[in-house]
Design a protein around this motif. Sequence first.
Motif, PDB file in Angstrom:
ATOM      1  N   ILE A   1      -4.315   1.401 -35.029  1.00 34.42           N
ATOM      2  CA  ILE A   1      -5.008   1.250 -33.740  1.00 34.42           C
ATOM      3  C   ILE A   1      -5.203  -0.229 -33.413  1.00 34.42           C
ATOM      4  O   ILE A   1      -4.968  -0.679 -32.289  1.00 34.42           O
ATOM      5  N   LEU A   2      -5.627  -1.022 -34.389  1.00 37.47           N
ATOM      6  CA  LEU A   2      -5.862  -2.440 -34.141  1.00 37.47           C
ATOM      7  C   LEU A   2      -4.575  -3.170 -33.799  1.00 37.47           C
ATOM      8  O   LEU A   2      -4.559  -4.112 -32.977  1.00 37.47           O
ATOM      9  N   LYS A   3      -3.455  -2.765 -34.412  1.00 36.78           N
ATOM     10  CA  LYS A   3      -2.176  -3.414 -34.137  1.00 36.78           C
ATOM     11  C   LYS A   3      -1.611  -3.037 -32.770  1.00 36.78           C
ATOM     12  O   LYS A   3      -0.798  -3.773 -32.203  1.00 36.78           O
ATOM     13  N   SER A   4      -2.009  -1.894 -32.242  1.00 35.55           N
ATOM     14  CA  SER A   4      -1.422  -1.430 -30.983  1.00 35.55           C
ATOM     15  C   SER A   4      -1.814  -2.313 -29.801  1.00 35.55           C
ATOM     16  O   SER A   4      -1.074  -2.426 -28.819  1.00 35.55           O
ATOM     17  N   GLY A   5      -3.001  -2.956 -29.874  1.00 37.98           N
ATOM     18  CA  GLY A   5      -3.447  -3.843 -28.795  1.00 37.98           C
ATOM     19  C   GLY A   5      -3.889  -3.128 -27.544  1.00 37.98           C
ATOM     20  O   GLY A   5      -4.052  -3.751 -26.488  1.00 37.98           O
ATOM     21  N   LYS A   6      -4.079  -1.827 -27.589  1.00 34.67           N
ATOM     22  CA  LYS A   6      -4.445  -1.052 -26.399  1.00 34.67           C
ATOM     23  C   LYS A   6      -5.957  -0.982 -26.197  1.00 34.67           C
ATOM     24  O   LYS A   6      -6.422  -0.454 -25.198  1.00 34.67           O
ATOM     25  N   TYR A   7      -6.690  -1.494 -27.152  1.00 35.15           N
ATOM     26  CA  TYR A   7      -8.141  -1.366 -27.060  1.00 35.15           C
ATOM     27  C   TYR A   7      -8.776  -2.742 -26.861  1.00 35.15           C
ATOM     28  O   TYR A   7      -8.412  -3.718 -27.522  1.00 35.15           O
TER      29      TYR A   7
END
Length: 237
Positions: free
Chosen positions: A178-184
């Motif tokens: 989740i942290l790597k996705s950059g969507k948050y």
Amino acid sequence: MADNTAKLAQLNASSQIQKIVNTGDFRKLHNSNGLVAYELMYNLHFTAEQVKASGVAGSNGVRKAKYWIKHHRFPGRPGPDTILFLEEEEELVERIHREIFERTPPTLNQVRNMAIILMEEYGRLDQVKQHLSKSWTNKFIRRQKEFRMCKGHVLDEKRFLASTFLNLLPYFTWLWQILKSGKYTDFNIWSFDETNVQLFFSNSNLMVTDAKSRYQFRCGSSPRPNYALSLCISAAG
């Protein structure tokens, strides 16, 4: 007739003792009369009278060996008289290792109870129970270089069984993705600071674990509830 039988048995015992002493490296390994008598009486189970009559250790050697055996001392081992025999100490150490391997390192009081149970199994509890104090337990553990004592956290049974690498790894893998996705955004990322609270006094008891162990928690009693306080903070402040 009985006297002749006893004399013949003594002669046979003396012959066996002399044969043992004069075989191989026995004299090199036991280079004093006291050590010879101790080995014959303690490990090979000859009586003091049989060893003395054989003439291999002398009266002084037999007397020393009797003293060592009576006071639970071991030749060449410094320090005060010990309570347990060598094989009993080894068995107790093995049982402690077994508890640690099961991830339930014992407290000092539990080690003392283990020693009491062991002595009951060996039939010597009445002789040594008064000496198996908390002070003795503390000194016994400190003499064992493979153990160390620490104040560990006590977890309830469910939490203890759930705190394994295989159970926790999927969560942290998912979190990293989740942290790597950059969507948050920062407002959607929260940190939890958790403090465990035990509402009973035995939490500070010293526990025994391996000298190189990194684990400092053990399974507590299920009827004693644990509570957790969590502080939730946004990454945005």
